[in-house]
Structures are given as structure tokens and as C-alpha cells.
Design a protein around this motif. Structure first.
Motif, PDB file in Angstrom:
ATOM      1  N   GLN A   1       0.791  -0.916  -0.154  1.00 19.66           N
ATOM      2  CA  GLN A   1      -0.054   0.054   0.007  1.00 19.66           C
ATOM      3  C   GLN A   1       0.985   1.168  -0.107  1.00 19.66           C
ATOM      4  OE1 GLN A   1      -2.203  -1.167   3.459  1.00 19.66           O
ATOM      5  NE2 GLN A   1      -3.915  -1.716   2.422  1.00 19.66           N
ATOM      6  N   ALA A   2       0.955   1.852  -1.122  1.00 27.75           N
ATOM      7  CA  ALA A   2       1.599   3.016  -1.143  1.00 27.75           C
ATOM      8  C   ALA A   2       0.898   4.292  -1.101  1.00 27.75           C
ATOM      9  CB  ALA A   2       2.440   3.344  -2.781  1.00 27.75           C
ATOM     10  N   ARG A   3       1.176   5.320  -0.336  1.00 28.92           N
ATOM     11  CA  ARG A   3       0.383   6.429  -0.294  1.00 28.92           C
ATOM     12  C   ARG A   3       1.323   7.849  -1.116  1.00 28.92           C
ATOM     13  NH1 ARG A   3      -4.351   8.884   1.009  1.00 28.92           N
ATOM     14  NH2 ARG A   3      -4.142  10.786   2.014  1.00 28.92           N
ATOM     15  N   CYS A   4       0.435   8.282  -1.956  1.00 31.74           N
ATOM     16  CA  CYS A   4       1.092   9.012  -2.937  1.00 31.74           C
ATOM     17  C   CYS A   4       0.540  10.334  -2.994  1.00 31.74           C
ATOM     18  CB  CYS A   4       0.944   8.444  -4.438  1.00 31.74           C
ATOM     19  SG  CYS A   4       1.479   6.605  -4.407  1.00 31.74           S
ATOM     20  N   GLY A   5       1.315  11.456  -3.034  1.00 25.32           N
ATOM     21  CA  GLY A   5       0.915  12.896  -2.943  1.00 25.32           C
ATOM     22  C   GLY A   5       1.508  13.625  -4.149  1.00 25.32           C
ATOM     23  N   ALA A   6       0.500  14.392  -5.064  1.00 30.87           N
ATOM     24  CA  ALA A   6       0.988  15.452  -5.728  1.00 30.87           C
ATOM     25  C   ALA A   6       1.160  16.826  -4.938  1.00 30.87           C
ATOM     26  CB  ALA A   6      -0.002  15.648  -7.029  1.00 30.87           C
ATOM     27  N   ILE A   7       2.237  16.835  -4.478  1.00 30.93           N
ATOM     28  CA  ILE A   7       2.572  18.276  -3.659  1.00 30.93           C
ATOM     29  C   ILE A   7       3.442  19.206  -4.254  1.00 30.93           C
ATOM     30  CG2 ILE A   7       3.595  18.564  -1.360  1.00 30.93           C
ATOM     31  CD1 ILE A   7       3.455  15.560  -0.802  1.00 30.93           C
ATOM     32  N   PRO A   8       2.650  20.250  -4.851  1.00 32.85           N
ATOM     33  CA  PRO A   8       3.459  21.384  -5.466  1.00 32.85           C
ATOM     34  C   PRO A   8       4.501  21.930  -4.661  1.00 32.85           C
ATOM     35  CG  PRO A   8       1.102  21.547  -5.758  1.00 32.85           C
ATOM     36  CD  PRO A   8       1.475  20.574  -4.736  1.00 32.85           C
ATOM     37  N   GLY A   9       5.813  22.096  -5.249  1.00 34.89           N
ATOM     38  CA  GLY A   9       6.756  22.619  -4.420  1.00 34.89           C
ATOM     39  C   GLY A   9       7.606  21.659  -3.536  1.00 34.89           C
ATOM     40  N   SER A  10       7.163  20.339  -3.242  1.00 33.62           N
ATOM     41  CA  SER A  10       8.027  19.530  -2.129  1.00 33.62           C
ATOM     42  C   SER A  10       9.162  19.388  -2.827  1.00 33.62           C
ATOM     43  CB  SER A  10       7.035  18.497  -2.239  1.00 33.62           C
ATOM     44  OG  SER A  10       6.950  17.679  -3.328  1.00 33.62           O
ATOM     45  N   TYR A  11      10.181  18.912  -2.059  1.00 33.82           N
ATOM     46  CA  TYR A  11      11.391  18.671  -2.370  1.00 33.82           C
ATOM     47  C   TYR A  11      12.175  17.798  -1.328  1.00 33.82           C
ATOM     48  CZ  TYR A  11      12.777  22.509   0.443  1.00 33.82           C
ATOM     49  OH  TYR A  11      12.994  23.463   1.527  1.00 33.82           O
ATOM     50  N   ASP A  12      13.211  17.412  -1.595  1.00 33.71           N
ATOM     51  CA  ASP A  12      14.082  16.842  -0.471  1.00 33.71           C
ATOM     52  C   ASP A  12      13.474  15.569   0.190  1.00 33.71           C
ATOM     53  OD1 ASP A  12      16.419  16.636   1.041  1.00 33.71           O
ATOM     54  OD2 ASP A  12      15.772  17.860   2.727  1.00 33.71           O
ATOM     55  N   TRP A  13      12.660  14.774  -0.644  1.00 35.24           N
ATOM     56  CA  TRP A  13      12.202  13.276  -0.307  1.00 35.24           C
ATOM     57  C   TRP A  13      13.369  12.371   0.070  1.00 35.24           C
ATOM     58  CZ3 TRP A  13       7.660  12.984   1.418  1.00 35.24           C
ATOM     59  CH2 TRP A  13       6.381  14.041   1.158  1.00 35.24           C
ATOM     60  N   GLN A  14      13.253  11.850   0.943  1.00 34.82           N
ATOM     61  CA  GLN A  14      14.344  10.765   1.379  1.00 34.82           C
ATOM     62  C   GLN A  14      14.154   9.728   2.464  1.00 34.82           C
ATOM     63  OE1 GLN A  14      17.208  12.834   4.093  1.00 34.82           O
ATOM     64  NE2 GLN A  14      16.247  14.615   3.421  1.00 34.82           N
ATOM     65  N   GLU A  15      14.513   8.388   2.286  1.00 32.81           N
ATOM     66  CA  GLU A  15      14.357   7.715   3.131  1.00 32.81           C
ATOM     67  C   GLU A  15      15.349   7.327   4.040  1.00 32.81           C
ATOM     68  OE1 GLU A  15      14.887   6.408  -0.299  1.00 32.81           O
ATOM     69  OE2 GLU A  15      12.535   7.044  -0.750  1.00 32.81           O
ATOM     70  N   VAL A  16      15.037   7.644   5.376  1.00 38.88           N
ATOM     71  CA  VAL A  16      16.114   7.673   6.479  1.00 38.88           C
ATOM     72  C   VAL A  16      16.101   6.296   7.161  1.00 38.88           C
ATOM     73  CG1 VAL A  16      16.870   9.004   8.494  1.00 38.88           C
ATOM     74  CG2 VAL A  16      15.937  10.081   6.468  1.00 38.88           C
ATOM     75  N   LEU A  17      17.243   5.502   7.374  1.00 36.47           N
ATOM     76  CA  LEU A  17      17.334   4.199   7.830  1.00 36.47           C
ATOM     77  C   LEU A  17      17.808   4.472   9.354  1.00 36.47           C
ATOM     78  CD1 LEU A  17      18.503   2.015   5.181  1.00 36.47           C
ATOM     79  CD2 LEU A  17      16.128   2.038   5.823  1.00 36.47           C
ATOM     80  N   SER A  18      17.290   3.823  10.368  1.00 36.23           N
ATOM     81  CA  SER A  18      17.662   3.787  11.450  1.00 36.23           C
ATOM     82  C   SER A  18      19.068   2.770  11.694  1.00 36.23           C
ATOM     83  CB  SER A  18      16.843   3.094  12.692  1.00 36.23           C
ATOM     84  OG  SER A  18      16.799   1.644  12.495  1.00 36.23           O
ATOM     85  N   GLY A  19      19.967   2.882  12.606  1.00 36.59           N
ATOM     86  CA  GLY A  19      21.049   2.081  12.901  1.00 36.59           C
ATOM     87  C   GLY A  19      20.316   0.800  13.512  1.00 36.59           C
ATOM     88  N   PRO A  20      21.395  -0.123  13.906  1.00 34.43           N
ATOM     89  CA  PRO A  20      20.983  -1.430  14.473  1.00 34.43           C
ATOM     90  C   PRO A  20      20.347  -1.059  15.994  1.00 34.43           C
ATOM     91  CG  PRO A  20      23.358  -1.435  14.336  1.00 34.43           C
ATOM     92  CD  PRO A  20      22.840   0.094  13.764  1.00 34.43           C
ATOM     93  N   PRO A  21      19.583  -2.009  16.636  1.00 37.23           N
ATOM     94  CA  PRO A  21      19.180  -1.718  17.788  1.00 37.23           C
ATOM     95  C   PRO A  21      20.319  -1.829  18.830  1.00 37.23           C
ATOM     96  CG  PRO A  21      18.257  -3.844  17.265  1.00 37.23           C
ATOM     97  CD  PRO A  21      19.046  -3.086  15.834  1.00 37.23           C
ATOM     98  N   ALA A  22      19.987  -1.047  20.007  1.00 37.48           N
ATOM     99  CA  ALA A  22      21.073  -1.271  21.024  1.00 37.48           C
ATOM    100  C   ALA A  22      20.908  -2.752  21.727  1.00 37.48           C
ATOM    101  CB  ALA A  22      20.828  -0.306  22.109  1.00 37.48           C
ATOM    102  N   VAL A  23      21.812  -3.158  22.305  1.00 36.67           N
ATOM    103  CA  VAL A  23      22.084  -4.441  22.661  1.00 36.67           C
ATOM    104  C   VAL A  23      20.887  -4.675  23.847  1.00 36.67           C
ATOM    105  CG1 VAL A  23      23.492  -6.221  24.361  1.00 36.67           C
ATOM    106  CG2 VAL A  23      24.545  -4.903  22.414  1.00 36.67           C
ATOM    107  N   HIS A  24      20.126  -5.443  23.866  1.00 38.76           N
ATOM    108  CA  HIS A  24      18.963  -6.038  24.729  1.00 38.76           C
ATOM    109  C   HIS A  24      17.889  -4.958  24.713  1.00 38.76           C
ATOM    110  CE1 HIS A  24      21.503  -8.814  26.542  1.00 38.76           C
ATOM    111  NE2 HIS A  24      22.374  -7.926  27.006  1.00 38.76           N
ATOM    112  N   SER A  25      17.770  -4.444  23.132  1.00 33.34           N
ATOM    113  CA  SER A  25      16.738  -3.544  23.049  1.00 33.34           C
ATOM    114  C   SER A  25      15.835  -4.029  21.806  1.00 33.34           C
ATOM    115  CB  SER A  25      17.413  -2.151  22.456  1.00 33.34           C
ATOM    116  OG  SER A  25      16.136  -1.460  22.270  1.00 33.34           O
TER     117      SER A  25
END
Length: 120
Positions: free
Chosen positions: A73-97
């Protein structure tokens, strides 16, 4: 994974849903729109994660001898003037988290959040 972007003013939105009984399903936003959220749906609880990349939402399915469907399921938007779209990944979880946190860069807005693991 967080999906972040700069959102100036009002927008036109649509959902794109694609199903598959294979190991993945992909839904791609139409030209002129931006992927703002990505999620997986299965009536049989077969989803193991969802990952956004560019304009495409890819979802992953657990091993299933009965070949039941999952839907991207993709949510798509036509957003005039939008920019800087990016996917930001987390790092690995802390030990015992059992959780991780990811923050959007300054000046962007969180529009979607998914769970994805390379170890599934």
C-alpha cells in the motif's frame, strides 16, 4: 525507516495498492507524485516488513506454503513545490533492545514510517 519531505501547502493524495502471492509485492506511485507512506497488508498476518525506495513501496511476506496474498500500500501525493524526499534508515538496535528510533532531518516532516529488517 522514516519517509521525510518538505510539504508546502495543500496537496492531492491517492493510494496505490498491488497484491501478490509471491515473496514480495510492489506498489509504485504515478509520475508526478511522491511516495509519502508505505505499508503491508495481509488478512493472514503474512507481512514481515515494508520498505520505501524512491517512488516504490516493496513489502515482504513470510514463507507460505498456501501462497496467500500480501498487498503493498503506497500513499502518493502530488505536492506542488515539495522537495528533499528521502528514506532515512535507523541504525541497529542497542544491545538488549527491541526498538529503534530514526529522526527526520531538520526542515523535513515525517510522512510515513515502516518496519524492515534484512534478517527477516
Amino acid at each position: 525507516q522514516a519517509i521525510c519531505g518538505s510539504l508546502p501547502g495543500s496537496s492531492r493524495w491517492q493510494d496505490v495498492v498491488r497484491s501478490s502471492n509471491g515473496p514480495t509485492a510492489k506498489a509504485t506511485c504515478p509520475t508526478g507524485t511522491s511516495l509519502t507512506a508505505c505499508s503491508c497488508h495481509s488478512f493472514w498476518k503474512m507481512c514481515t516488513g515494508a520498505k520505501a525506495s524512491g517512488h516504490t513501496c516493496t513489502v515482504f511476506k513470510a514463507n507460505d506454503p498456501e501462497s496467500r496474498h500480501v498487498s503493498a500500500q503506497a500513499r502518493c501525493g502530488a505536492i506542488p513545490g515539495s522537495y528533499d524526499w528521502q528514506e532515512v534508515l535507523s541504525g541497529p538496535p542497542a544491545v538488549h533492545s527491541s526498538s529503534v528510533e530514526v529522526l527526520c532531518p531538520d526542515g523535513t516532516t515525517l510522512t510515513g514510517c515502516t518496519c524492515y529488517s534484512t534478517s527477516r
